[in-house]
Write an enzyme that holds these catalytic residues in place. Structure first.
Site, PDB file in Angstrom:
ATOM      1  N   ASP A  63       5.227  -7.090   1.890  1.00 35.81           N
ATOM      2  CA  ASP A  63       6.251  -6.638   0.942  1.00 35.81           C
ATOM      3  C   ASP A  63       6.713  -7.782   0.047  1.00 35.81           C
ATOM      4  O   ASP A  63       6.883  -8.910   0.529  1.00 35.81           O
ATOM      5  CB  ASP A  63       7.433  -6.090   1.756  1.00 35.81           C
TER       6      ASP A  63
ATOM      7  N   LEU B 168       0.820  -1.224   0.000  1.00 35.07           N
ATOM      8  CA  LEU B 168       0.000   0.000   0.000  1.00 35.07           C
ATOM      9  C   LEU B 168       0.853   1.273   0.000  1.00 35.07           C
ATOM     10  O   LEU B 168       0.438   2.305   0.499  1.00 35.07           O
ATOM     11  CB  LEU B 168      -0.995   0.002   1.176  1.00 35.07           C
TER      12      LEU B 168
ATOM     13  N   ALA C 101       5.830  -2.624  -7.788  1.00 37.39           N
ATOM     14  CA  ALA C 101       7.096  -1.971  -8.142  1.00 37.39           C
ATOM     15  C   ALA C 101       7.080  -0.552  -7.603  1.00 37.39           C
ATOM     16  O   ALA C 101       6.023   0.000  -7.311  1.00 37.39           O
ATOM     17  CB  ALA C 101       7.265  -1.918  -9.668  1.00 37.39           C
TER      18      ALA C 101
ATOM     19  N   TYR D  47      15.017   2.964 -13.124  1.00 38.38           N
ATOM     20  CA  TYR D  47      13.741   2.235 -13.286  1.00 38.38           C
ATOM     21  C   TYR D  47      13.766   1.375 -14.551  1.00 38.38           C
ATOM     22  O   TYR D  47      13.397   0.205 -14.542  1.00 38.38           O
ATOM     23  CB  TYR D  47      12.600   3.262 -13.349  1.00 38.38           C
TER      24      TYR D  47
END
Ligand code: NAD
Ligand code: UD1
Length: 323
Positions: free
Chosen positions: A58, A37, A80, A146
């Site tokens: 997680d 979250l 992600a 990323y």
């Protein structure tokens, strides 16, 4: 017809993941969501209520992954750190989640004999090369941590296939948009920002002259691509672009949003963003040929749908009617 028995969706409380969860529940699957979250929300899963088990945790937690992947047919890996900016400011943290987290997901899946893993990759792996449209066979040129992490996730998927026989499919999303995408920062998706500007009567900022183009793909089409990737035998071991093959100019995007929302606000122009790609467009022939995927939502329909979602949340567009 029930297609899956038991599935796990990492990042299932997020924008794309929550739409996928809805479709999986509708297909009769038993769905578990693993999400910390951090950018996702419980409210994104309101529509599926108690039919889904949301585990707040997680993807780097090995024991938890081991427990949740047991007897899963398919794992959809969407969790992600998705902010490119955050990956630039804290590359070690995004590496930890996006690289190590992905390896842990793959590892738990191979240990527990999961049938297939569908992974969310990104068009970011292409970088800003001038050749369009982008095909999967072009060399990757990641320009941010990323993008490196998404590309390494693809490589790990391939290696887990070769070494352990784990079936994986990687989907390179282009610019995804639709309901539940939130304009939480200036780096949020341009459609979420423009639509919220239109709804609240604020002028949008257009970086550069607005001649940049993007391949905007509606989240509903992305969900269909995931379902095909999970079920079609021929998809195993492949990497596919997920886009529309149609590009839209940013300037035209704002004009269309105004037209649909019955608003008129002049944009504010700002200097181009550093490193902004001028044009992006997908070649979707691989996914069309292999999985019979064709996008169904036009940009007009998709913007209408997105405006309707913002409208119901805010109720601020006088006279606006969803089409
Ligand atoms: P999102 O931020 O809404 O979803 C990501 C979800 O992952 C969130 O719910 C977040 O809480 C969760 N998460 C983050 N770190 C986690 C962790 N360590 N453990 C468990 N959960 C964690 O973003 P999105 O747009 O829905 O993106 C979904 C996936 O699609 C991501 O992998 C992203 O890289 C990829 N993608 C998105 C786009 C796009 O245009 N939105 C484009 C290309 C690729
Ligand atoms: C997207 C992805 C990014 C990925 C990149 C690679 C999102 C949010 N980002 O970036 O993760 O690395 O594709 O292909 O999906 N713009 C404006 N005004 C605004 C916001 C944006 O003019 O308020 C312009 C930008 O300058 C850009 C275009 O709109 O030219 C799209 O921006 P954005 O939605 O942030 O996505 P990308 O930059 O394509």
């Amino acid at each position: 017809m029930k297609v899956f028995s038991r599935v796990l969706v990492t990042g299932g409380a997020g924008f794309i993941g929550s739409h996928l969860v809805e479709a999986l529940v509708a297909s009769g699957a038993e769905v578990t969501v693993l999400d910390n979250l951090s950018t996702g929300h419980r409210r994104n899963l309101d529509s599926v209520g108690k039919s889904v088990t949301l585990v707040e945790g997680d993807i780097r937690d090995r024991a938890l992954l081991d427990q949740l992947t047991r007897s899963c047919d398919v794992v959809f890996h969407h969790a992600a750190i998705v902010s490119v900016t955050q990956s630039v400011s804290d590359p070690a943290l995004s590496c930890d989640v996006n690289d190590l987290g992905t390896v842990r997901v793959l590892d738990a899946c191979r240990k527990n004999g999961v049938g297939r893993v569908v992974m969310a990759s990104s068009s970011a792996v292409y970088g800003d090369g001038p050749i369009l449209p982008k095909t999967e066979t072009m060399p990757a040129c990641p320009l941010s941590p990323y993008a490196v992490q998404k590309l390494s996730g693809e490589h790990y998927a391939a290696v887990f296939g070769r070494l352990y026989g784990l079936e994986t499919v990687c989907l390179r999303y282009f610019n995804v948009y639709g309901p539940r995408q939130t304009p939480s920062s200036p780096y949020s998706g341009v459609i979420s920002l423009f639509v919220s500007n239109a709804v609240s009567g604020r002028p949008p900022t257009i970086y550069g002259d607005g001649s940049q183009t993007r391949d905007f793909v509606h989240v509903g089409d992305v969900v269909r691509a995931n379902l095909l990737a999970a079920t079609q035998k021929a998809a195993a071991g492949r990497v596919f672009n997920v886009g529309t093959g149609v590009s839209t100019r940013i300037r035209d995007l704002w004009d269309t949003i105004q037209e649909l929302s019955l608003t008129k606000t002049a944009p504010v122009f700002a200097p181009p963003r550093a490193g902004d790609i001028q044009d992006s467009c997908s070649d979707i022939s691989a996914i069309t040929q292999c999985l019979d995927f064709t996008p169904k939502v036009t940009i007009h329909q998709g913007l209408s749908d997105t405006l309707a979602w913002y409208h119901h949340g805010n109720g601020k567009i006088p006279g606006y009617r969803a089409q």
